[in-house]
Design a protein around this motif. Sequence first.
Motif, PDB file in Angstrom:
ATOM      1  N   ALA A  77       0.911  -1.306  -0.081  1.00  0.00           N
ATOM      2  CA  ALA A  77       0.087   0.115   0.145  1.00  0.00           C
ATOM      3  C   ALA A  77       0.975   1.325  -0.004  1.00  0.00           C
ATOM      4  O   ALA A  77       0.595   2.082  -0.683  1.00  0.00           O
ATOM      5  CB  ALA A  77      -0.692  -0.099   1.173  1.00  0.00           C
ATOM      6  N   LEU A  78       2.119   1.175   0.898  1.00  0.00           N
ATOM      7  CA  LEU A  78       2.683   2.271   0.811  1.00  0.00           C
ATOM      8  C   LEU A  78       3.819   2.487  -0.591  1.00  0.00           C
ATOM      9  O   LEU A  78       3.621   3.717  -1.096  1.00  0.00           O
ATOM     10  CB  LEU A  78       3.868   2.082   1.863  1.00  0.00           C
ATOM     11  CG  LEU A  78       3.460   2.123   3.469  1.00  0.00           C
ATOM     12  CD1 LEU A  78       4.731   2.089   4.191  1.00  0.00           C
ATOM     13  CD2 LEU A  78       2.807   3.623   3.587  1.00  0.00           C
ATOM     14  N   LEU A  79       3.783   1.532  -1.179  1.00  0.00           N
ATOM     15  CA  LEU A  79       4.561   1.513  -2.569  1.00  0.00           C
ATOM     16  C   LEU A  79       3.360   2.057  -3.498  1.00  0.00           C
ATOM     17  O   LEU A  79       3.869   2.804  -4.239  1.00  0.00           O
ATOM     18  CB  LEU A  79       4.954   0.286  -2.878  1.00  0.00           C
ATOM     19  CG  LEU A  79       5.661   0.104  -4.305  1.00  0.00           C
ATOM     20  CD1 LEU A  79       6.886   1.089  -4.340  1.00  0.00           C
ATOM     21  CD2 LEU A  79       6.225  -1.535  -4.688  1.00  0.00           C
ATOM     22  N   LEU A  80       2.238   1.670  -3.751  1.00  0.00           N
ATOM     23  CA  LEU A  80       1.134   2.334  -4.457  1.00  0.00           C
ATOM     24  C   LEU A  80       0.851   3.776  -4.261  1.00  0.00           C
ATOM     25  O   LEU A  80       0.984   4.703  -4.983  1.00  0.00           O
ATOM     26  CB  LEU A  80       0.056   1.621  -4.450  1.00  0.00           C
ATOM     27  CG  LEU A  80      -1.170   1.946  -4.985  1.00  0.00           C
ATOM     28  CD1 LEU A  80      -0.929   2.167  -6.521  1.00  0.00           C
ATOM     29  CD2 LEU A  80      -2.533   1.217  -4.763  1.00  0.00           C
ATOM     30  N   GLU A  81       0.837   4.163  -2.916  1.00  0.00           N
ATOM     31  CA  GLU A  81       0.817   5.643  -2.775  1.00  0.00           C
ATOM     32  C   GLU A  81       2.012   6.374  -3.251  1.00  0.00           C
ATOM     33  O   GLU A  81       1.738   7.536  -3.510  1.00  0.00           O
ATOM     34  CB  GLU A  81       0.622   5.807  -1.186  1.00  0.00           C
ATOM     35  CG  GLU A  81       0.352   7.281  -0.700  1.00  0.00           C
ATOM     36  CD  GLU A  81      -0.750   7.678  -1.483  1.00  0.00           C
ATOM     37  OE1 GLU A  81      -0.588   8.983  -2.044  1.00  0.00           O
ATOM     38  OE2 GLU A  81      -1.791   7.118  -1.644  1.00  0.00           O
ATOM     39  N   ALA A  82       3.228   5.877  -3.032  1.00  0.00           N
ATOM     40  CA  ALA A  82       4.350   6.585  -3.556  1.00  0.00           C
ATOM     41  C   ALA A  82       4.147   6.706  -5.189  1.00  0.00           C
ATOM     42  O   ALA A  82       4.394   7.838  -5.764  1.00  0.00           O
ATOM     43  CB  ALA A  82       5.599   5.761  -3.287  1.00  0.00           C
ATOM     44  N   CYS A  83       3.821   5.705  -5.841  1.00  0.00           N
ATOM     45  CA  CYS A  83       3.602   5.746  -7.199  1.00  0.00           C
ATOM     46  C   CYS A  83       2.567   6.838  -7.738  1.00  0.00           C
ATOM     47  O   CYS A  83       2.500   7.736  -8.430  1.00  0.00           O
ATOM     48  CB  CYS A  83       3.011   4.427  -7.915  1.00  0.00           C
ATOM     49  SG  CYS A  83       4.344   3.222  -7.752  1.00  0.00           S
ATOM     50  N   LEU A  89       0.438  -0.337 -12.461  1.00  0.00           N
ATOM     51  CA  LEU A  89      -0.452  -1.167 -11.499  1.00  0.00           C
ATOM     52  C   LEU A  89      -0.022  -2.788 -11.852  1.00  0.00           C
ATOM     53  O   LEU A  89      -0.107  -3.754 -10.973  1.00  0.00           O
ATOM     54  CB  LEU A  89      -2.003  -1.003 -11.942  1.00  0.00           C
ATOM     55  CG  LEU A  89      -2.656   0.296 -10.944  1.00  0.00           C
ATOM     56  CD1 LEU A  89      -4.020   0.225 -11.506  1.00  0.00           C
ATOM     57  CD2 LEU A  89      -2.597   0.290  -9.698  1.00  0.00           C
ATOM     58  N   GLN A  90       0.335  -3.003 -13.364  1.00  0.00           N
ATOM     59  CA  GLN A  90       0.536  -4.343 -13.576  1.00  0.00           C
ATOM     60  C   GLN A  90       2.225  -4.557 -13.191  1.00  0.00           C
ATOM     61  O   GLN A  90       2.301  -5.899 -12.819  1.00  0.00           O
ATOM     62  CB  GLN A  90       0.574  -4.213 -15.140  1.00  0.00           C
ATOM     63  CG  GLN A  90      -0.855  -4.315 -15.822  1.00  0.00           C
ATOM     64  CD  GLN A  90      -0.906  -4.002 -17.316  1.00  0.00           C
ATOM     65  OE1 GLN A  90       0.074  -3.421 -17.725  1.00  0.00           O
ATOM     66  NE2 GLN A  90      -1.916  -4.540 -17.790  1.00  0.00           N
ATOM     67  N   VAL A  91       2.876  -3.473 -13.128  1.00  0.00           N
ATOM     68  CA  VAL A  91       4.384  -3.714 -12.608  1.00  0.00           C
ATOM     69  C   VAL A  91       4.361  -3.953 -11.107  1.00  0.00           C
ATOM     70  O   VAL A  91       4.857  -4.965 -10.503  1.00  0.00           O
ATOM     71  CB  VAL A  91       5.198  -2.752 -12.904  1.00  0.00           C
ATOM     72  CG1 VAL A  91       6.585  -2.829 -12.355  1.00  0.00           C
ATOM     73  CG2 VAL A  91       5.373  -2.648 -14.545  1.00  0.00           C
ATOM     74  N   LEU A  92       3.313  -3.276 -10.272  1.00  0.00           N
ATOM     75  CA  LEU A  92       3.077  -3.431  -8.724  1.00  0.00           C
ATOM     76  C   LEU A  92       2.440  -4.785  -8.562  1.00  0.00           C
ATOM     77  O   LEU A  92       1.811  -5.511  -9.545  1.00  0.00           O
ATOM     78  CB  LEU A  92       2.372  -2.642  -8.286  1.00  0.00           C
ATOM     79  CG  LEU A  92       3.024  -1.094  -8.051  1.00  0.00           C
ATOM     80  CD1 LEU A  92       1.922  -0.121  -7.535  1.00  0.00           C
ATOM     81  CD2 LEU A  92       4.195  -0.975  -7.137  1.00  0.00           C
ATOM     82  N   ARG A  93       2.801  -5.504  -7.338  1.00  0.00           N
ATOM     83  CA  ARG A  93       2.140  -6.854  -7.401  1.00  0.00           C
ATOM     84  C   ARG A  93       0.885  -6.706  -7.046  1.00  0.00           C
ATOM     85  O   ARG A  93       0.351  -7.201  -5.747  1.00  0.00           O
ATOM     86  CB  ARG A  93       2.928  -7.628  -6.336  1.00  0.00           C
ATOM     87  CG  ARG A  93       4.562  -7.618  -6.946  1.00  0.00           C
ATOM     88  CD  ARG A  93       5.488  -8.470  -5.867  1.00  0.00           C
ATOM     89  NE  ARG A  93       5.109  -8.335  -4.708  1.00  0.00           N
ATOM     90  CZ  ARG A  93       5.415  -9.193  -3.434  1.00  0.00           C
ATOM     91  NH1 ARG A  93       6.145 -10.234  -3.937  1.00  0.00           N
ATOM     92  NH2 ARG A  93       5.074  -9.001  -2.355  1.00  0.00           N
ATOM     93  N   SER A  94      -0.167  -6.221  -7.563  1.00  0.00           N
ATOM     94  CA  SER A  94      -1.387  -5.877  -7.378  1.00  0.00           C
ATOM     95  C   SER A  94      -2.118  -7.267  -7.078  1.00  0.00           C
ATOM     96  O   SER A  94      -3.021  -7.322  -6.206  1.00  0.00           O
ATOM     97  CB  SER A  94      -2.231  -5.171  -8.463  1.00  0.00           C
ATOM     98  OG  SER A  94      -1.763  -4.035  -8.528  1.00  0.00           O
ATOM     99  N   SER A  95      -1.887  -8.181  -7.688  1.00  0.00           N
ATOM    100  CA  SER A  95      -2.458  -9.483  -7.499  1.00  0.00           C
ATOM    101  C   SER A  95      -2.004 -10.219  -6.392  1.00  0.00           C
ATOM    102  O   SER A  95      -2.789 -11.416  -5.798  1.00  0.00           O
ATOM    103  CB  SER A  95      -2.200 -10.492  -8.908  1.00  0.00           C
ATOM    104  OG  SER A  95      -0.732 -10.806  -8.794  1.00  0.00           O
ATOM    105  N   PHE A  96      -1.168  -9.955  -5.604  1.00  0.00           N
ATOM    106  CA  PHE A  96      -0.797 -10.282  -4.411  1.00  0.00           C
ATOM    107  C   PHE A  96      -1.296  -9.437  -3.292  1.00  0.00           C
ATOM    108  O   PHE A  96      -0.938  -9.709  -1.974  1.00  0.00           O
ATOM    109  CB  PHE A  96       0.899 -10.105  -4.155  1.00  0.00           C
ATOM    110  CG  PHE A  96       1.502 -11.252  -5.145  1.00  0.00           C
ATOM    111  CD1 PHE A  96       0.653 -12.512  -5.510  1.00  0.00           C
ATOM    112  CD2 PHE A  96       2.758 -11.276  -5.596  1.00  0.00           C
ATOM    113  CE1 PHE A  96       1.318 -13.038  -6.248  1.00  0.00           C
ATOM    114  CE2 PHE A  96       3.439 -12.108  -6.424  1.00  0.00           C
ATOM    115  CZ  PHE A  96       2.686 -13.000  -6.679  1.00  0.00           C
ATOM    116  N   SER A  97      -1.912  -8.251  -3.307  1.00  0.00           N
ATOM    117  CA  SER A  97      -2.801  -7.629  -2.404  1.00  0.00           C
ATOM    118  C   SER A  97      -4.053  -8.284  -1.897  1.00  0.00           C
ATOM    119  O   SER A  97      -4.373  -9.182  -2.391  1.00  0.00           O
ATOM    120  CB  SER A  97      -2.934  -6.090  -2.963  1.00  0.00           C
ATOM    121  OG  SER A  97      -1.842  -5.517  -3.172  1.00  0.00           O
TER     122      SER A  97
END
Length: 483
Positions: free
Chosen positions: A113-119, A138-146
């Motif tokens: 969540a902190l990584l997404l907020e930084a992005c 979003l695709q590069v982030l590990r959204s499917s692991f949240s």
Amino acid sequence: MRMQRDVHWCFPQVRMLNDDNVCELLAAGNMLQIREVTEACARYLEGQLDPCNCIGIFRFSGQHSLRKLQHKAEAYIYEHFEKVCQNDEFLEMQLCEMLHIIKNDNFSVRNDALLLEACLRWIRHDISGRKGSLRLILQVLRSSFSSVEYLEEVIRTCPLIQERPECVDYLQNIVKELNRKKFFYRVPPPRGSSTCSSVLYVIGGYHISSLPNFEVFNAADGSWISQPNLPAARSGLAVVALEKRLFALGGRAHHRNSDVPVEDTPFVHIFDIEQNCWTEGPSLRTPRNRLGAVSLDGYIYVTGGSQQRTILNTVERYSPLTNSWRYVAPMNVARSGHGCTVCNGKIYVIGGCSGTEKLDAMEVYDPQIDQWTSLRPLPDPRSGLGAASLGPYVFAIGGCENTQVSKVERYSTETDEWQSVGSLIEPRSAMSVVAMASKLYAIGGFNGNQFLTSMEVYNSEKDEWCSGPPLPTPRSGHGTAVL
């Protein structure tokens, strides 16, 4: 005389290094090839690393080919990311730099969540120019692991995502999939853990004729499992993994006892791991056989290959956002049957064939500046070799000189030097090579007399190869990817 004055000017200045003169001195020392000056400046900059300047030092060291300093700065970014992302340097990064950093699992962040907020903060800094990149991020982030709860909250409360229907759809599909799998979904390892993927995919190839075969190897139990065949048999293709999909790229269809002329193809077929099916993707701009291909920073790159009798130096990049290919900077040397791999955010191509002779040429592509740079050549020219990377090293494996060879050499991206390491058990060319779980796998190929089923596994700590479970059927010219 001018150079003498510059040299005499540099050395006294080194004893008085400070923030005002270090960059100028380093550039001068680099231009004049004064190793003592560049090393002193690099040590000074390494000692000055902090969350406010580490991205700038990372970029500056890359521009001046200071690989050791660049690795130190990159490691600092990962270790101190939560503080780094609060600074202006982070907000001024280019998209390719951002993707290079967030795709790496080695940095220290308490949660995704902190990584997404930084992005999201990075996008808001230039919202008109960057909001179109949100889906790719979003695709590069590990959204499917949240967690389902977190993703639902993001969809419900984040205006940036709500304004992009494709982003909402993407996250909602992940939520549906997680709900469907919630009774057996395995939580992934935390960022920074050493656990790696242990499944590789082998597609296509040649044995008497081109093959449609598709098998999956599970390193955990050593088993091979057949999957749905390629829609069209192909050899000389490349296979790349991206976003839970496998891309089978280019190659040619060679049918035994057929009067149909053999032609190199631009075909792209995409296998969806979760749907377990093939679909047709956007064709390459140029048909190409015996090409190289890698995925990097959310894109796919294809390099060189042959189009009938023409050997190519062109390079294409696929964007999942636009679902299309475009040309980027061409290689310095046209080649097919070469090794191609990614190391430290750059693409390395090695050896191959020019059409008239085997090559020792090696070059590296920096996507941040869209430029190829020649590097120290292979000790011996060869084609049909495999390439993969472990840590800061690029490995050139097997191939064909006058005959198939078992030699393996390791290139250091830090020192620009080649070193011989443990040889393959069996000489081979036109095999596939991948890195998986800190080991190298050399699969199939041709030994000069017969097509191979054998697989060899390299342990870098022991510097030796051992035999692994063989392929179900012999082949060469196939593609392999790890997902």
